[in-house]
Scaffold this motif. Structure first.
Motif, mmCIF file in Angstrom:
data_model
loop_
_atom_site.group_PDB
_atom_site.id
_atom_site.type_symbol
_atom_site.label_atom_id
_atom_site.label_comp_id
_atom_site.label_asym_id
_atom_site.label_seq_id
_atom_site.Cartn_x
_atom_site.Cartn_y
_atom_site.Cartn_z
ATOM 1 N N ALA A 22 0.833 -1.204 0.000
ATOM 2 C CA ALA A 22 0.000 0.000 0.000
ATOM 3 C C ALA A 22 0.869 1.256 0.000
ATOM 4 O O ALA A 22 0.605 2.207 -0.744
ATOM 5 N N ASP A 23 1.918 1.263 0.814
ATOM 6 C CA ASP A 23 2.821 2.409 0.855
ATOM 7 C C ASP A 23 3.492 2.623 -0.501
ATOM 8 O O ASP A 23 3.611 3.754 -0.980
ATOM 9 N N ARG A 24 3.921 1.531 -1.135
ATOM 10 C CA ARG A 24 4.599 1.640 -2.426
ATOM 11 C C ARG A 24 3.645 2.171 -3.494
ATOM 12 O O ARG A 24 4.000 3.059 -4.283
ATOM 13 N N LEU A 25 2.409 1.646 -3.510
ATOM 14 C CA LEU A 25 1.446 2.104 -4.509
ATOM 15 C C LEU A 25 1.075 3.573 -4.314
ATOM 16 O O LEU A 25 0.859 4.302 -5.290
ATOM 17 N N SER A 26 1.007 4.012 -3.057
ATOM 18 C CA SER A 26 0.701 5.418 -2.785
ATOM 19 C C SER A 26 1.746 6.337 -3.402
ATOM 20 O O SER A 26 1.430 7.427 -3.896
ATOM 21 N N LYS A 27 3.001 5.884 -3.382
ATOM 22 C CA LYS A 27 4.086 6.685 -3.972
ATOM 23 C C LYS A 27 4.103 6.583 -5.489
ATOM 24 O O LYS A 27 4.410 7.548 -6.191
ATOM 25 N N GLU A 28 3.760 5.406 -6.005
ATOM 26 C CA GLU A 28 3.840 5.181 -7.447
ATOM 27 C C GLU A 28 2.624 5.712 -8.207
ATOM 28 O O GLU A 28 2.702 5.926 -9.417
ATOM 29 N N LEU A 29 1.511 5.916 -7.503
ATOM 30 C CA LEU A 29 0.272 6.344 -8.153
ATOM 31 C C LEU A 29 -0.251 7.632 -7.526
ATOM 32 O O LEU A 29 -1.275 7.646 -6.836
ATOM 33 N N PRO A 30 0.447 8.749 -7.729
ATOM 34 C CA PRO A 30 -0.017 10.006 -7.126
ATOM 35 C C PRO A 30 -1.418 10.361 -7.595
ATOM 36 O O PRO A 30 -1.762 10.173 -8.766
ATOM 37 N N GLY A 31 -2.222 10.832 -6.664
ATOM 38 C CA GLY A 31 -3.607 11.182 -6.980
ATOM 39 C C GLY A 31 -4.585 10.042 -6.792
ATOM 40 O O GLY A 31 -5.788 10.268 -6.719
ATOM 41 N N GLN A 38 -10.653 -4.486 5.277
ATOM 42 C CA GLN A 38 -10.844 -5.871 5.713
ATOM 43 C C GLN A 38 -9.864 -6.802 5.006
ATOM 44 O O GLN A 38 -10.238 -7.847 4.467
ATOM 45 N N GLY A 39 -8.601 -6.391 5.004
ATOM 46 C CA GLY A 39 -7.542 -7.216 4.452
ATOM 47 C C GLY A 39 -7.440 -7.203 2.944
ATOM 48 O O GLY A 39 -6.653 -7.963 2.371
ATOM 49 N N ARG A 40 -8.198 -6.322 2.272
ATOM 50 C CA ARG A 40 -8.168 -6.244 0.804
ATOM 51 C C ARG A 40 -7.632 -4.882 0.378
ATOM 52 O O ARG A 40 -8.127 -3.845 0.813
ATOM 53 N N LEU A 41 -6.621 -4.903 -0.463
ATOM 54 C CA LEU A 41 -6.020 -3.672 -0.966
ATOM 55 C C LEU A 41 -6.892 -3.105 -2.076
ATOM 56 O O LEU A 41 -7.272 -3.819 -3.015
ATOM 57 N N THR A 42 -7.253 -1.819 -1.967
ATOM 58 C CA THR A 42 -8.058 -1.176 -3.008
ATOM 59 C C THR A 42 -7.346 0.085 -3.482
ATOM 60 O O THR A 42 -6.732 0.809 -2.686
ATOM 61 N N VAL A 43 -7.439 0.357 -4.766
ATOM 62 C CA VAL A 43 -6.843 1.547 -5.369
ATOM 63 C C VAL A 43 -7.913 2.240 -6.189
ATOM 64 O O VAL A 43 -8.520 1.633 -7.075
ATOM 65 N N THR A 44 -8.160 3.506 -5.887
ATOM 66 C CA THR A 44 -9.209 4.264 -6.563
ATOM 67 C C THR A 44 -8.588 5.431 -7.315
ATOM 68 O O THR A 44 -7.829 6.207 -6.731
ATOM 69 N N PRO A 45 -8.880 5.577 -8.605
ATOM 70 C CA PRO A 45 -8.316 6.701 -9.376
ATOM 71 C C PRO A 45 -8.922 8.031 -8.944
ATOM 72 O O PRO A 45 -9.937 8.060 -8.234
ATOM 73 N N PRO A 46 -8.318 9.147 -9.345
ATOM 74 C CA PRO A 46 -8.854 10.464 -8.982
ATOM 75 C C PRO A 46 -10.313 10.617 -9.387
ATOM 76 O O PRO A 46 -10.735 10.100 -10.428
ATOM 77 N N ALA A 47 -11.068 11.316 -8.556
ATOM 78 C CA ALA A 47 -12.501 11.518 -8.819
ATOM 79 C C ALA A 47 -12.709 12.703 -9.761
ATOM 80 O O ALA A 47 -11.776 13.433 -10.095
ATOM 81 N N THR A 123 -19.623 8.753 -3.721
ATOM 82 C CA THR A 123 -19.257 7.595 -4.529
ATOM 83 C C THR A 123 -18.682 7.998 -5.885
ATOM 84 O O THR A 123 -19.071 8.999 -6.490
ATOM 85 N N SER A 124 -17.744 7.176 -6.331
ATOM 86 C CA SER A 124 -17.192 7.315 -7.678
ATOM 87 C C SER A 124 -17.024 5.905 -8.224
ATOM 88 O O SER A 124 -17.925 5.084 -8.062
ATOM 89 N N SER A 125 -15.883 5.580 -8.793
ATOM 90 C CA SER A 125 -15.731 4.255 -9.392
ATOM 91 C C SER A 125 -15.757 3.131 -8.368
ATOM 92 O O SER A 125 -16.053 1.985 -8.694
ATOM 93 N N ASN A 126 -15.469 3.463 -7.105
ATOM 94 C CA ASN A 126 -15.457 2.439 -6.041
ATOM 95 C C ASN A 126 -16.756 2.438 -5.238
ATOM 96 O O ASN A 126 -16.754 2.110 -4.055
ATOM 97 N N TRP A 127 -17.859 2.773 -5.884
ATOM 98 C CA TRP A 127 -19.119 2.966 -5.157
ATOM 99 C C TRP A 127 -19.537 1.745 -4.331
ATOM 100 O O TRP A 127 -20.121 1.894 -3.254
ATOM 101 N N SER A 128 -19.224 0.557 -4.790
ATOM 102 C CA SER A 128 -19.645 -0.636 -4.048
ATOM 103 C C SER A 128 -18.949 -0.744 -2.697
ATOM 104 O O SER A 128 -19.526 -1.264 -1.737
ATOM 105 N N ASP A 129 -17.708 -0.248 -2.600
ATOM 106 C CA ASP A 129 -17.020 -0.229 -1.304
ATOM 107 C C ASP A 129 -17.709 0.740 -0.345
ATOM 108 O O ASP A 129 -17.897 0.437 0.838
ATOM 109 N N ASP A 130 -18.075 1.922 -0.857
ATOM 110 C CA ASP A 130 -18.675 2.951 -0.005
ATOM 111 C C ASP A 130 -19.996 2.500 0.603
ATOM 112 O O ASP A 130 -20.299 2.810 1.759
ATOM 113 N N ILE A 131 -20.799 1.766 -0.181
ATOM 114 C CA ILE A 131 -22.117 1.361 0.315
ATOM 115 C C ILE A 131 -22.096 -0.044 0.925
ATOM 116 O O ILE A 131 -23.110 -0.503 1.429
#
Length: 202
Positions: A22-31, A38-47, A123-131
């Motif tokens: 998660a730390d590495r992806l945060s640096k590699e994917l700015p924005g 719950q133990g699952r890594l999620t990455v959401t693009p800019p809204a 909600t944006s592309s990750n709407w299912s996580d939010d709800i």
């Protein structure tokens, strides 16, 4: 030690943990928003722009309501440590927190759930996580109020009264209505459903 065991040990030493990934992806994917839910890594693009307008409008609403005088701060994308797993954390769109929230700093630049009074997700592309998974995660964290501006279903959902890992009150609001937030937040605020869903309409 056998060559096979040495090779296995070398592989184990080079495996990265979920938190390290998660730390590495945060640096590699700015924005992008990187979370562990719950133990699952999620990455959401800019809204989109309307999403950002809603967050700016929320800041203005809570400023006008006197949140700072009530000992609260309103912040965008502040991390919350979650009790659902050893490395779990989320980065809500908007949060109302205690003024002294910095004393509760935890790993991943996150803060203890005790500092949070309200979370809003748009909600944006990750709407299912939010709800879905975030409803359970925030309830288990004891966040008193969780508001979802559900643009996918064109409605706003208010979750309150977290007990035993679940929100016991859920109310849905349609366009044209306002969402009255609980008075025990410390400020009196009603949020327009249309503005939550669409952003600033000017």
């Amino acid at each position: 030690m056998s060559p096979q065991r040495e090779e296995a040990m070398a592989v184990m030493q080079h495996e990265t943990t979920l938190a390290e990934t998660a730390d590495r992806l945060s640096k590699e994917l700015p924005g992008h928003r990187v979370e562990i839910l719950q133990g699952r890594l999620t990455v959401t693009p800019p809204a989109d722009g309307a999403h950002s307008e809603t967050l700016t409008w929320l800041i203005e609403e809570f400023a006008a309501a006197g949140a700072r005088k009530a000992g609260l701060k309103y912040l965008q994308t502040i991390g919350i440590a979650l009790p659902t797993g050893p490395d779990d954390f989320a980065i809500p769109d908007f949060a109302l927190v205690e003024a002294d929230y910095k004393r509760t700093r935890a790993a991943h630049n996150c803060y203890s759930p005790d500092a949070f009074r309200l979370i809003v997700e748009v909600t944006s592309s990750n709407w299912s996580d939010d709800i879905g998974i975030k409803v359970e995660s925030y309830a288990r964290a004891g966040v008193p109020v969780y508001v979802i501006a559900d643009r996918h279903h064109d409605e706003v959902v208010l979750h309150t009264d977290p007990r035993n890992g679940a929100y016991h009150l859920r109310k849905t609001f349609k366009r044209g209505a306002s969402v009255p937030l609980p008075e025990d937040l410390g400020v009196s605020v009603e949020l327009s459903v249309d503005l939550l869903l669409d952003g600033d309409q000017d």
